[in-house]
Design a protein around this motif. Structure first.
Motif, PDB file in Angstrom:
ATOM      1  N   GLU A   1     -17.069  -1.526   5.107  1.00  0.00           N
ATOM      2  CA  GLU A   1     -16.287  -2.797   5.701  1.00  0.00           C
ATOM      3  C   GLU A   1     -15.803  -3.259   4.576  1.00  0.00           C
ATOM      4  O   GLU A   1     -14.703  -3.392   4.880  1.00  0.00           O
ATOM      5  CB  GLU A   1     -17.273  -3.614   6.043  1.00  0.00           C
ATOM      6  N   SER A   2     -16.193  -2.768   3.321  1.00  0.00           N
ATOM      7  CA  SER A   2     -15.324  -3.023   2.092  1.00  0.00           C
ATOM      8  C   SER A   2     -14.543  -2.326   1.822  1.00  0.00           C
ATOM      9  O   SER A   2     -13.209  -2.498   0.952  1.00  0.00           O
ATOM     10  CB  SER A   2     -16.772  -3.254   1.039  1.00  0.00           C
ATOM     11  N   GLY A   3     -14.377  -1.160   2.206  1.00  0.00           N
ATOM     12  CA  GLY A   3     -13.351  -0.159   2.109  1.00  0.00           C
ATOM     13  C   GLY A   3     -12.396  -0.371   3.348  1.00  0.00           C
ATOM     14  O   GLY A   3     -11.290  -0.137   2.211  1.00  0.00           O
ATOM     15  N   VAL A   4     -13.101  -0.393   3.760  1.00  0.00           N
ATOM     16  CA  VAL A   4     -11.678  -1.450   5.455  1.00  0.00           C
ATOM     17  C   VAL A   4     -11.007  -2.429   4.545  1.00  0.00           C
ATOM     18  O   VAL A   4      -9.439  -2.367   4.667  1.00  0.00           O
ATOM     19  CB  VAL A   4     -12.121  -1.814   6.203  1.00  0.00           C
ATOM     20  N   ASN A   5     -11.188  -3.671   3.621  1.00  0.00           N
ATOM     21  CA  ASN A   5     -10.746  -5.207   3.239  1.00  0.00           C
ATOM     22  C   ASN A   5      -9.686  -4.492   2.492  1.00  0.00           C
ATOM     23  O   ASN A   5      -8.884  -4.586   2.264  1.00  0.00           O
ATOM     24  CB  ASN A   5     -12.089  -5.706   2.701  1.00  0.00           C
ATOM     25  N   LEU A   6     -10.861  -3.800   1.773  1.00  0.00           N
ATOM     26  CA  LEU A   6      -9.750  -3.004  -0.017  1.00  0.00           C
ATOM     27  C   LEU A   6      -8.660  -2.004   0.755  1.00  0.00           C
ATOM     28  O   LEU A   6      -7.387  -2.178  -0.096  1.00  0.00           O
ATOM     29  CB  LEU A   6     -10.618  -2.293  -0.790  1.00  0.00           C
ATOM     30  N   PHE A   7      -8.491  -1.660   1.807  1.00  0.00           N
ATOM     31  CA  PHE A   7      -7.754  -0.611   2.328  1.00  0.00           C
ATOM     32  C   PHE A   7      -6.060  -1.390   2.562  1.00  0.00           C
ATOM     33  O   PHE A   7      -5.133  -1.560   2.728  1.00  0.00           O
ATOM     34  CB  PHE A   7      -7.768  -0.147   3.619  1.00  0.00           C
ATOM     35  N   LEU A   8      -6.776  -2.531   3.608  1.00  0.00           N
ATOM     36  CA  LEU A   8      -5.777  -3.753   3.789  1.00  0.00           C
ATOM     37  C   LEU A   8      -5.366  -4.669   2.549  1.00  0.00           C
ATOM     38  O   LEU A   8      -4.512  -4.821   3.027  1.00  0.00           O
ATOM     39  CB  LEU A   8      -6.952  -4.699   4.829  1.00  0.00           C
ATOM     40  N   ILE A   9      -5.800  -4.987   1.874  1.00  0.00           N
ATOM     41  CA  ILE A   9      -5.653  -5.366   0.697  1.00  0.00           C
ATOM     42  C   ILE A   9      -4.302  -4.496  -0.393  1.00  0.00           C
ATOM     43  O   ILE A   9      -3.128  -5.375  -0.401  1.00  0.00           O
ATOM     44  CB  ILE A   9      -6.361  -6.206  -0.159  1.00  0.00           C
ATOM     45  N   THR A  10      -4.857  -3.168   0.227  1.00  0.00           N
ATOM     46  CA  THR A  10      -3.733  -2.398  -0.677  1.00  0.00           C
ATOM     47  C   THR A  10      -2.413  -1.769   0.230  1.00  0.00           C
ATOM     48  O   THR A  10      -1.315  -2.248  -0.472  1.00  0.00           O
ATOM     49  CB  THR A  10      -4.701  -0.835  -1.045  1.00  0.00           C
ATOM     50  N   LEU A  11      -2.429  -2.026   1.556  1.00  0.00           N
ATOM     51  CA  LEU A  11      -0.958  -1.562   1.686  1.00  0.00           C
ATOM     52  C   LEU A  11      -0.647  -3.132   1.987  1.00  0.00           C
ATOM     53  O   LEU A  11       0.626  -3.279   1.716  1.00  0.00           O
ATOM     54  CB  LEU A  11      -1.569  -1.376   3.146  1.00  0.00           C
ATOM     55  N   GLY A  12      -1.074  -4.967   1.489  1.00  0.00           N
ATOM     56  CA  GLY A  12      -0.392  -5.482   1.611  1.00  0.00           C
ATOM     57  C   GLY A  12       0.289  -5.509   0.173  1.00  0.00           C
ATOM     58  O   GLY A  12       1.168  -6.757  -0.174  1.00  0.00           O
ATOM     59  N   TYR A  13       0.084  -5.037  -1.367  1.00  0.00           N
ATOM     60  CA  TYR A  13       0.382  -5.606  -2.110  1.00  0.00           C
ATOM     61  C   TYR A  13       1.733  -5.018  -2.460  1.00  0.00           C
ATOM     62  O   TYR A  13       2.154  -3.219  -2.559  1.00  0.00           O
ATOM     63  CB  TYR A  13      -0.416  -4.377  -2.986  1.00  0.00           C
ATOM     64  N   ARG A  14       2.837  -5.695  -3.178  1.00  0.00           N
ATOM     65  CA  ARG A  14       4.012  -4.910  -3.909  1.00  0.00           C
ATOM     66  C   ARG A  14       3.586  -5.339  -5.119  1.00  0.00           C
ATOM     67  O   ARG A  14       3.200  -5.816  -6.104  1.00  0.00           O
ATOM     68  CB  ARG A  14       4.462  -6.146  -3.204  1.00  0.00           C
ATOM     69  N   GLU A  15       4.405  -4.010  -6.104  1.00  0.00           N
ATOM     70  CA  GLU A  15       4.072  -3.980  -7.464  1.00  0.00           C
ATOM     71  C   GLU A  15       4.920  -5.426  -8.037  1.00  0.00           C
ATOM     72  O   GLU A  15       5.913  -5.717  -8.195  1.00  0.00           O
ATOM     73  CB  GLU A  15       5.312  -2.629  -7.860  1.00  0.00           C
ATOM     74  N   GLY A  16       3.991  -5.368  -9.479  1.00  0.00           N
ATOM     75  CA  GLY A  16       4.606  -7.489  -9.180  1.00  0.00           C
ATOM     76  C   GLY A  16       3.679  -8.355  -8.973  1.00  0.00           C
ATOM     77  O   GLY A  16       4.432  -9.371  -9.868  1.00  0.00           O
ATOM     78  N   GLY A  17       3.718  -8.268  -8.099  1.00  0.00           N
ATOM     79  CA  GLY A  17       4.257  -9.698  -7.250  1.00  0.00           C
ATOM     80  C   GLY A  17       2.822 -10.477  -7.653  1.00  0.00           C
ATOM     81  O   GLY A  17       1.188  -9.837  -7.496  1.00  0.00           O
ATOM     82  N   VAL A  18       2.800 -11.602  -7.096  1.00  0.00           N
ATOM     83  CA  VAL A  18       1.854 -13.215  -7.530  1.00  0.00           C
ATOM     84  C   VAL A  18       1.501 -13.473  -6.253  1.00  0.00           C
ATOM     85  O   VAL A  18       2.001 -13.058  -4.863  1.00  0.00           O
ATOM     86  CB  VAL A  18       1.735 -13.901  -8.496  1.00  0.00           C
TER      87      VAL A  18
END
Lengths: 89, 158, 123
Positions: C40-57
């Motif tokens: 479940e932690s891996g899936v949460n990390l996958f979702l967060i990683t998909l939504g990351y934009r470079e240098g974003g806040v």
């Protein structure tokens, strides 16, 4: 070959395929489709009056997700109370 | 679970009001800063669970009725759905944000861009944050309370 | 582009693999629940990683820096995956509580947590 070994081999091959495809295709820090999220970021202040984009998504744009989540939390609490129903007597 | 030593109880008594204040701050400012109903509810429930660990589950179980906590959890869920139905009543569709421009409360629309934290904004979102916060506090605390009390009973020990 | 090349995705796959190993090859029920939590932690990390934009806040406008607001949608991470991750975390807590309650019930009923010994009807 037992069932557990078969399942383990299948899972391992699926994971290897997933590993290779994510390492080769997606690039970190560059999401592909961002139109919906750009709209939410740009319109969260004048449409809903909220400064926080995440709270807007959780309670306004995608309120039905939160409704289902609250239902799941309610049913989990009901299940725990039902499992330990002998304790209350 | 019996109660712990006097040092632990005193320190948890000191830390408990600060955890409460921080949790309710996170719930109340959910539409301005990072956080919201779920996160603040988890913080407040963690403070209550700290008291539960320090004082022992039998003492807390005699003080607090589980049925009363369950009523609070149901009230949170009913408040959430009720605000959504008020949107259906006043605006025309489910989950309508009917307070945002012409309501009597929380009706200020902030200027576009970087603004200061104006609390009186965001329509129905603070109400939903509060309802979900009450729900999460009661839910998490009743789960941990019932499990701790059940594990301390005689019949659950083999 | 970035210094960390695709390491978050590799971490996601590693966490899901570790969790699947614990679920498939461990005999203790508590260890299997720990494996499910790691998945479940891996899936949460996958979702967060998909939504990351470079240098974003974080997409919050309360006293945001001016250069972030100036080029607004490009300098903030995507809000929808973060909201879905919040949903996923709460659902994970609920499911974890239900699983641990069932495990307590199983231990009270059978006296063991080994999956080989609790199989079959009660004698």
């Amino acid at each position: 070959m037992s069932l557990r070994t078969t399942v383990a081999v299948v899972m391992f091959s699926v994971l290897v395929v997933f590993f290779v495809s994510t390492a080769l295709m997606l690039s970190f820090g560059d999401p592909m489709k961002t139109e919906m999220d750009d709209y939410i970021i740009m319109h969260t202040q004048n449409e809903t009056g909220t400064n926080s984009g995440i709270t807007t998504v959780v309670f306004d744009y995608r309120g039905f997700d939160t409704l289902g989540e609250a239902t799941i939390l309610f049913s989990a609490v009901s299940g725990v109370l039902m499992i330990f129903r002998r304790v209350k007597n | 679970m019996s109660q712990m030593s006097k040092i632990v109880r005193t320190l948890s008594n000191i830390a408990f009001p600060f955890i409460m204040i921080f949790g309710f701050y996170v719930i109340a400012h959910g539409h301005l800063t990072p956080g919201g109903g779920f996160q603040g509810g988890a913080v407040v429930a963690s403070g209550c669970i700290m008291l539960l660990v320090a004082y022992g589950s039998t003492w807390v179980f005699e003080k607090i009725k589980v049925s009363r906590l369950s009523v609070f959890e149901s009230l949170g869920a009913l408040g959430f759905i009720g605000v959504a139905f008020f949107g259906l009543l006043f605006g025309g569709w489910f989950f309508n944000n009917f307070l945002v421009r012409n309501g009597i409360l929380f009706n200020i629309v902030p200027k576009t861009g970087s603004t200061a934290a104006e609390f009186n904004t965001a329509g129905v979102l603070p109400l939903m944050n509060f309802a979900v916060g009450v729900k999460v506090i009661a839910g998490l605390f009743v789960i941990v309370l019932v499990m701790a009390y059940a594990s301390s009973l005689k019949e659950w020990k083999q | 582009m970035t210094m960390i090349f695709n390491i978050p995705f590799i971490a996601v796959v590693a966490m899901i693999f570790i969790g699947l190993y614990a679920v498939l090859f461990k005999r203790n029920l508590v260890k299997m629940v720990i494996g499910i939590s790691i998945i479940e932690s891996g899936v949460n990390l996958f979702l967060i990683t998909l939504g990351y934009r470079e240098g974003g806040v974080v997409p919050i406008f309360t006293s945001a820096p001016s250069e972030v607001v100036k080029n607004a949608p490009g300098s903030m991470v995507l809000p929808v995956p973060q909201a879905l991750t919040l949903t996923s975390i709460v659902i994970g807590v609920a499911v974890l509580a239900l699983m641990l309650s069932l495990i307590m019930h199983i231990y009270e009923h059978y006296g063991t947590l080994d999956v080989r010994k609790i199989r079959g009807p009660e004698e």
